[in-house]
Design an enzyme around this catalytic site. Sequence first.
Site, short mmCIF file in Angstrom:
data_model
loop_
_atom_site.label_atom_id
_atom_site.label_comp_id
_atom_site.label_asym_id
_atom_site.label_seq_id
_atom_site.Cartn_x
_atom_site.Cartn_y
_atom_site.Cartn_z
N LYS A 89 5.06 -1.23 1.91
CA LYS A 89 5.81 -0.72 0.75
C LYS A 89 5.72 0.81 0.72
CE LYS A 89 1.84 -1.39 -2.30
NZ LYS A 89 1.22 -2.31 -3.29
N ARG A 91 -0.88 -7.41 -14.83
CA ARG A 91 0.30 -6.68 -14.38
C ARG A 91 1.39 -7.76 -14.22
NH1 ARG A 91 -0.68 -2.50 -9.45
NH2 ARG A 91 -0.33 -4.45 -8.36
N TYR A 130 -2.77 32.77 -7.21
CA TYR A 130 -2.37 32.77 -8.62
C TYR A 130 -3.58 32.55 -9.52
CZ TYR A 130 2.55 32.39 -7.32
OH TYR A 130 3.81 32.61 -6.82
N MET A 169 3.04 26.87 -3.97
CA MET A 169 4.10 25.96 -3.54
C MET A 169 4.14 25.84 -2.01
SD MET A 169 8.21 26.14 -4.18
CE MET A 169 8.15 25.86 -5.94
C1 LIG Z 1 0.07 -2.80 -2.58
C2 LIG Z 1 -0.35 -4.21 -2.60
C3 LIG Z 1 -1.29 -4.67 -1.68
C4 LIG Z 1 -2.00 -3.75 -0.70
O1 LIG Z 1 -3.02 -3.08 -1.39
P1 LIG Z 1 -4.03 -2.08 -0.62
O2 LIG Z 1 -4.98 -1.68 -1.67
O3 LIG Z 1 -3.18 -0.94 -0.17
O4 LIG Z 1 -4.62 -2.82 0.50
C5 LIG Z 1 -1.60 -6.02 -1.68
N1 LIG Z 1 -1.01 -6.86 -2.56
C6 LIG Z 1 -0.11 -6.45 -3.47
C7 LIG Z 1 0.47 -7.42 -4.42
C8 LIG Z 1 0.23 -5.11 -3.53
O5 LIG Z 1 1.12 -4.71 -4.43
#
Ligand SMILES: *Cc1c(COP(=O)(O)O)cnc(C)c1O
Length: 365
Positions: free
Chosen positions: A35, A130, A256, A304
């Site tokens: 992802k 969640r 800065y 930046m």
């Molecule tokens: C992102 C995600 C993972 C991977 O998590 P990591 O901490 O990067 O290993 C696994 N399961 C779900 C549902 C996720 O959203």
Amino acid sequence: MPRPILATIHTEALRHNLARMREAAPDARVWAVVKANAYGHGIERVFDALRGADGFALLDLQEAERVRALGWRGPVLLLEGVFEPRDLELCSRLGLWHTVHCDEQIEMLAAHKTQVPHRVFLKMNSGMNRLGFAPQRFRTAWARLDALPQVEEISLMTHFSDADGARGVGEQVRIFEEASRDLSGERSLSNSAAALRHAGDARVRGDWIRPGIAVYGSAPDFPEHDIAHWQLQPTMTLAARVIGVQQLQPGDTVGYGSSFRAEAPLRVGVVACGYADGYPRHCGTGTPVLVEGVRTRLLGRVSMDMIGVDLTPLPQAGMGSAVTMWGRAGNGAVLPIDEVAAAGGTLGYELMCALAPRVPVVVAD
Ligand SMILES: *Cc1c(COP(=O)(O)O)cnc(C)c1O
């Protein structure tokens, strides 16, 4: 000449880390989580190195299309499932497996006309609050899915809130087990932290693990453990060069807000990397950095497009010297992304995902 900044993706390290995750749970299959554009690495750049995984897990339908366009015929899992009914058409067409975490997704599936039976991952909310069905509603959701002609196979999943920390996974494993005990289907529970820290427990390993961050060479439980402890290798190097040198006298300041003031004569290397490249602005004086593979520190605030670094340990360094912001230097020295992230009050995850589009990227061994 292009501005001297470059990110390198290390394919051998990706292969190595994936193998490490397999070792952690040898009897499970592995979803390589790609992802967020493979955690900022680029799906197309990591694909070849990760094709030894059993499947690719992601969120975005466009990313699923990209994985299919690369020629991947194996499993692809949408970790959040579909967002609207027509997404199911794409699932049917591309053979995507999808998470089902709420009643609305079951209703969409029930209304979906398809010849292609779907494989779904039914998600339980075992405490993270969640996504997912409450434990007491899980069985009903399973039975509803089981009754749908559109569904071919149901797997069971949950996600841990504290796999990286002191609270651990015990309570969530207990809740998941209890509410799913006599339901058939493969199990998937573990992210990277759970797979590395808790996979001694067969229930935690399940049938599929879902590692992301560890595959990308970041320790999920830093600073308790670092990548050396878990035998992981950096998969992304962000490197730049010194484009200016300043000689400071006692009392002189850098950058800065004049946040760093020299107490003794000091040489500052000005590096062509700033927050517009994805380097965290919250990193301040003392953040580790490698110059010609030698560890030194940031001085003053991140601008930046530039950063100041202390050249005191490197009398021979100057204009054009190679600077490693994170990853691996030319001499093999490693600066884990987790150390830089911690200095900026964040995580390796955020840094790799935030690599800016203006930074050129190359793929190396
Ligand atoms: C992102 C995600 C993972 C991977 O998590 P990591 O901490 O990067 O290993 C696994 N399961 C779900 C549902 C996720 O959203």
